[in-house]
Scaffold this motif. Sequence first.
Motif, mmCIF file in Angstrom:
data_model
loop_
_atom_site.group_PDB
_atom_site.id
_atom_site.type_symbol
_atom_site.label_atom_id
_atom_site.label_comp_id
_atom_site.label_asym_id
_atom_site.label_seq_id
_atom_site.Cartn_x
_atom_site.Cartn_y
_atom_site.Cartn_z
ATOM 1 N N PHE A 21 0.829 -1.200 0.000
ATOM 2 C CA PHE A 21 0.000 0.000 0.000
ATOM 3 C C PHE A 21 0.869 1.258 0.000
ATOM 4 C CE2 PHE A 21 -2.313 3.280 2.471
ATOM 5 C CZ PHE A 21 -3.370 3.477 1.604
ATOM 6 N N ALA A 22 1.929 1.241 0.814
ATOM 7 C CA ALA A 22 2.829 2.398 0.844
ATOM 8 C C ALA A 22 3.470 2.622 -0.530
ATOM 9 C CB ALA A 22 3.914 2.193 1.901
ATOM 10 N N ALA A 23 3.855 1.524 -1.201
ATOM 11 C CA ALA A 23 4.436 1.645 -2.541
ATOM 12 C C ALA A 23 3.423 2.235 -3.519
ATOM 13 C CB ALA A 23 4.915 0.283 -3.028
ATOM 14 N N ALA A 24 2.170 1.802 -3.415
ATOM 15 C CA ALA A 24 1.134 2.339 -4.294
ATOM 16 C C ALA A 24 0.920 3.822 -4.048
ATOM 17 C CB ALA A 24 -0.170 1.566 -4.084
ATOM 18 N N VAL A 25 0.874 4.217 -2.783
ATOM 19 C CA VAL A 25 0.672 5.628 -2.445
ATOM 20 C C VAL A 25 1.824 6.478 -2.969
ATOM 21 C CG1 VAL A 25 0.533 7.278 -0.536
ATOM 22 C CG2 VAL A 25 -0.778 5.163 -0.444
ATOM 23 N N LEU A 26 3.056 6.008 -2.790
ATOM 24 C CA LEU A 26 4.213 6.757 -3.279
ATOM 25 C C LEU A 26 4.169 6.910 -4.798
ATOM 26 C CD1 LEU A 26 7.072 5.290 -1.038
ATOM 27 C CD2 LEU A 26 6.032 7.561 -0.887
ATOM 28 N N ILE A 75 -6.128 13.101 0.768
ATOM 29 C CA ILE A 75 -7.282 12.466 0.115
ATOM 30 C C ILE A 75 -7.274 10.959 0.362
ATOM 31 C CG2 ILE A 75 -8.294 11.901 -2.132
ATOM 32 C CD1 ILE A 75 -7.359 14.665 -3.095
ATOM 33 N N ILE A 76 -6.109 10.346 0.144
ATOM 34 C CA ILE A 76 -6.006 8.887 0.328
ATOM 35 C C ILE A 76 -6.242 8.513 1.787
ATOM 36 C CG2 ILE A 76 -4.448 6.908 0.213
ATOM 37 C CD1 ILE A 76 -3.124 8.227 -2.209
ATOM 38 N N GLY A 77 -5.605 9.274 2.705
ATOM 39 C CA GLY A 77 -5.731 8.951 4.129
ATOM 40 C C GLY A 77 -7.146 9.114 4.643
ATOM 41 N N LEU A 78 -7.792 10.239 4.271
ATOM 42 C CA LEU A 78 -9.155 10.478 4.747
ATOM 43 C C LEU A 78 -10.137 9.470 4.159
ATOM 44 C CD1 LEU A 78 -9.299 14.388 4.632
ATOM 45 C CD2 LEU A 78 -9.259 12.931 6.666
ATOM 46 N N ALA A 79 -9.950 9.118 2.885
ATOM 47 C CA ALA A 79 -10.842 8.127 2.270
ATOM 48 C C ALA A 79 -10.677 6.771 2.936
ATOM 49 C CB ALA A 79 -10.550 8.020 0.773
ATOM 50 N N LEU A 197 -7.661 0.149 0.238
ATOM 51 C CA LEU A 197 -7.876 0.269 -1.198
ATOM 52 C C LEU A 197 -8.876 1.359 -1.547
ATOM 53 C CD1 LEU A 197 -7.870 -3.407 -2.492
ATOM 54 C CD2 LEU A 197 -6.001 -1.776 -2.297
ATOM 55 N N PHE A 198 -9.797 1.641 -0.640
ATOM 56 C CA PHE A 198 -10.755 2.704 -0.921
ATOM 57 C C PHE A 198 -10.037 4.040 -1.062
ATOM 58 C CE2 PHE A 198 -14.021 5.865 0.155
ATOM 59 C CZ PHE A 198 -15.007 5.478 -0.732
ATOM 60 N N GLY A 199 -8.949 4.218 -0.311
ATOM 61 C CA GLY A 199 -8.162 5.435 -0.447
ATOM 62 C C GLY A 199 -7.575 5.573 -1.837
ATOM 63 N N LEU A 200 -7.083 4.448 -2.397
ATOM 64 C CA LEU A 200 -6.541 4.484 -3.757
ATOM 65 C C LEU A 200 -7.645 4.668 -4.786
ATOM 66 C CD1 LEU A 200 -3.917 1.595 -3.512
ATOM 67 C CD2 LEU A 200 -3.493 4.052 -3.419
ATOM 68 N N LEU A 201 -8.783 4.000 -4.544
ATOM 69 C CA LEU A 201 -9.896 4.129 -5.485
ATOM 70 C C LEU A 201 -10.470 5.545 -5.486
ATOM 71 C CD1 LEU A 201 -11.756 0.765 -4.781
ATOM 72 C CD2 LEU A 201 -10.310 1.324 -6.737
ATOM 73 N N GLY A 240 -3.601 4.111 -9.327
ATOM 74 C CA GLY A 240 -3.997 3.638 -8.001
ATOM 75 C C GLY A 240 -4.878 2.417 -8.089
ATOM 76 N N LEU A 241 -5.820 2.434 -9.048
ATOM 77 C CA LEU A 241 -6.699 1.287 -9.230
ATOM 78 C C LEU A 241 -5.916 0.048 -9.639
ATOM 79 C CD1 LEU A 241 -9.669 0.419 -9.242
ATOM 80 C CD2 LEU A 241 -9.771 1.059 -11.664
ATOM 81 N N PHE A 242 -4.919 0.246 -10.502
ATOM 82 C CA PHE A 242 -4.057 -0.858 -10.929
ATOM 83 C C PHE A 242 -3.379 -1.490 -9.719
ATOM 84 C CE2 PHE A 242 0.272 -2.189 -11.870
ATOM 85 C CZ PHE A 242 0.088 -3.132 -12.868
ATOM 86 N N PHE A 243 -2.764 -0.651 -8.882
ATOM 87 C CA PHE A 243 -2.095 -1.171 -7.701
ATOM 88 C C PHE A 243 -3.091 -1.823 -6.738
ATOM 89 C CE2 PHE A 243 1.575 1.478 -8.842
ATOM 90 C CZ PHE A 243 2.614 0.632 -8.506
ATOM 91 N N GLY A 244 -4.274 -1.206 -6.630
ATOM 92 C CA GLY A 244 -5.276 -1.784 -5.739
ATOM 93 C C GLY A 244 -5.662 -3.178 -6.154
ATOM 94 N N ARG A 245 -5.932 -3.354 -7.441
ATOM 95 C CA ARG A 245 -6.313 -4.685 -7.916
ATOM 96 C C ARG A 245 -5.153 -5.665 -7.831
ATOM 97 N NH1 ARG A 245 -10.165 -3.194 -13.148
ATOM 98 N NH2 ARG A 245 -12.001 -2.639 -11.917
#
Length: 639
Positions: A21-26, A75-79, A197-201, A240-245
């Motif tokens: 998740f950290a890698a996706a966020v970065l 945005i990611i953190g709050l979501a 994942l909702f944060g990434l979505l 983000g969606l790519f990383f989430g899936r």
Amino acid sequence: MNFFERQEASRRMSRWLVVLFAAAVLSVVAAVNFVVCFAISLGQENMTGEAPAMGEWMSANPGTMMITTLVVLGIIGLASLYKTVVLGGGGGVVAKSLGGVRVSPDTTDPQQRRLLNVVEEMAIASGVPMPEVYLLEHEEGINAFAAGHNPANAAIGVTRGTLTTLNRTELQGVIAHEFSHILNGDMRLNIRLMGLLFGLLAIAMIGRIVLRFGSGGRDSKKAFPVVLVALAVLIIGYIGLFFGRLIQAAVSRSRESLADASAVQFTRDPTGLRGALLKIGALSGGSRIGNPEVEEVAHMLFAPGMGRFFATHPSLEDRLKAIDPTFTSKDFDRARAELINAAEQAKAQATPKQTSAERLESLINVPGAAAVAGLVANPGTVHMQLARDIRQSLPEAIVAAGAHPNSARALLLALALDTNTESRERQGQFIATQIEPQTAASVGQLLDAVDGLEPEQRMPALLRAIPALRQLSRDERLKLMSTLNGMLQREGRVSLQAYVLRKLAQVHLNDDLNPVARTRQLPLSAVQKDIQVLFSVLAQHGHTDVAVARRAYEAGVHHLLPRERPSFVNLAHWAQPLDLALSRLDQLAPIMKEQLVEALVKTVTHDQKLTLGEAELLRAVCATVHCPLPPLVTPGIDG
């Protein structure tokens, strides 16, 4: 892989999830910064005719990069936080989001009744509270899921297609698969995954919104920068969606394979799970779920609920070959033909009716310590058949009381009462002042039925009432926990069996009220005092001879602390010290809990005898530290 290894694997997977998740966020942050840099440099080029190099611009404007980074992280953190808070309500929240309706304990629908019976039998065999059961009425595909943070607030959902298409054996295979997720710690991992994942979505959702509204301008020249930014945000959202899936798929596939293996191990009958998977492959609808929210829970489902590039499950063929090496694709054709021809081959595989007394013996052969530890969260066929006997043997008054919130509360309190008449009277008065006189009266009405319960019926009676207790308001559940604590503190001498049931109820109520509470892992060196208290209490229980009790204590403690170990103590007032000891021992790492269970068995079976009452006491103690044991039966009983 046993229960403790599976728990440790789940913890490792959870740590990897945070890293991914950290890698996706970065990646998303870096992409957004790049777009901002590009857009601003492009604007400067339009104004001055000269564009600075991106590296120079970024080094010259660190404040802009910092603001951009903080906005994206916010945005990611709050979501993620929002979704995590929403999911704090337990597995029922997930089930309702898919259109699930809770199956009433009073249902007269034969298929729903069969479903509840199978779930209850699996819960009894596993030694965990019965989860809430939800039906996805409008979904014709064959699918199911387990959701929640822990067994105390778990929910199992099944589609209508699962009930109408599968026979009892196949349904049991599917439910066993879902129970493996409950027991292996997968549910907490899955819920955490949904929140992250909702944060990434959320970035992808913002990208769609910006593109939709940003491309509506009439002036193409003025709208071009807006459309460009909108398109860039959308692309970043899909990163983000790519990383989430990708994360969903990576986490889910390995846990699904493990759940299949555990389901076969639980039931000792691979035909049920095999039949369910074959029917999914044979039907045109397969396991598809039509609800648009299915994307978020794709990693939780028994089988794929939708088509997607990153598969969350191994292929049906791979799963079937793992269960049955002789499987070929022609088996799908045969299953399809059977379904089309509607050749109802309902072979009643009912075993000869045996009473609880015939199956549950008063004296159990002494099991090995390692063998008992290996049974934690690993019920087998004999346990499932025994669970069915126990379920059918429960008195009607107990069954009815456990079905509704207020009567379930009275049942729990009745089970927690001491056996001493004078103590009961004081406890009854305390209940009347703490909750209400009507509840105390209801407790009194249940006492005859509760006192008539056999040792092996008491834990199931308690655990099957947990779903009804969840229907009480939060304040009512907090008041109930406070009442249980007060009952403990008011009595100097307490029955160990009544105490452990009371403690077990508190553990599951607390798990439900605080589902996302994190506990630190303690080493054995930090819990030596707690080990001393627990093993001293167990050793002195049932041994009037202090010397014999001391030897039983040494037999178990030596297994945990072979070099330096605390000495045996004869505790007169042990209830409150034991309460604290069990709470701290619950914080041991899984591998340490395995040694703890083995040591408990050595103490309880030191005299080479294990009565049914002692076995149930051992199960209850293990359950308070989240090591659920199935009912201990004589190995010679034919399942």
